[in-house]
Scaffold this active site. Structure first.
Site: not given
Ligand code: DAT
Ligand code: MG
Length: 148
Positions: A9, A49, A112, A115, A126
């Protein structure tokens, strides 16, 4: 064999972690079958997303992902999706264990670093979204030493 989509990212690119991240996947034994840097459009990011479109963090997430270049990658190997998720670590960097990419480099749930696809259907979706021209077909000779 599975193929998974992984993306450094904008925060990972800006912090100079691209080489370190590629190193971890490569040294683990996964095969790199796609790699490119790009500035994602709002449309591409919103399709990627789309599953989170109803979540309160969605607009902020799109703004973040389109805020600078990302590095998109495709990695292939046995159980590559789960293997990559283990290398990456859980979503919240503060909770991720040391030794994982997020555990070593992230302090935030949104910023973070990286991805990784979470299932076969999402990986397929994807990969076709980010690599519409397909992947690079080759055999890594070291695989004779990586797998029994
Ligand atoms: P991952 O990237 O671990 O698969 P995810 O698919 O649940 O996580 O969410 C996609 C992204 O969205 C994640 O990398 C960061 C953001 N995200 C998820 N939960 C969040 C939250 N509670 N607050 C802010 N950003 C969040
Ligand atoms: Mg995810």
């Amino acid at each position: 064999m599975q193929t998974t989509f992984v993306m450094v990212k904008p925060d990972g690119v800006q912090r100079g972690l691209v080489g370190e991240i590629i190193n971890r996947f490569e040294q683990k034994g996964l095969r790199l079958v796609g790699l490119k840097q790009l500035l994602p459009s709002h449309e591409l990011a919103s399709r990627h997303y789309a599953v989170h479109s109803e979540r309160p963090f969605y607009e902020g997430l799109l703004k973040f992902i389109t805020s600078g270049p990302v590095v998109a990658m495709a990695w292939r190997g046995v159980d590559a999706i789960a293997v990559a998720r283990n290398i990456i670590g859980p979503t919240d960097g503060r909770e991720a264990s040391p030794g994982t990419i997020r555990g070593d480099y992230a302090m935030d749930i949104g910023h973070n670093i990286i991805h990784g696809s979470d299932a076969e259907e999402t990986a397929e979706f994807e990969l076709s979204l980010w690599f519409p021209d397909g992947l690079v077909e080759w055999t890594r000779s070291a695989e004779d030493w990586i797998y029994e």
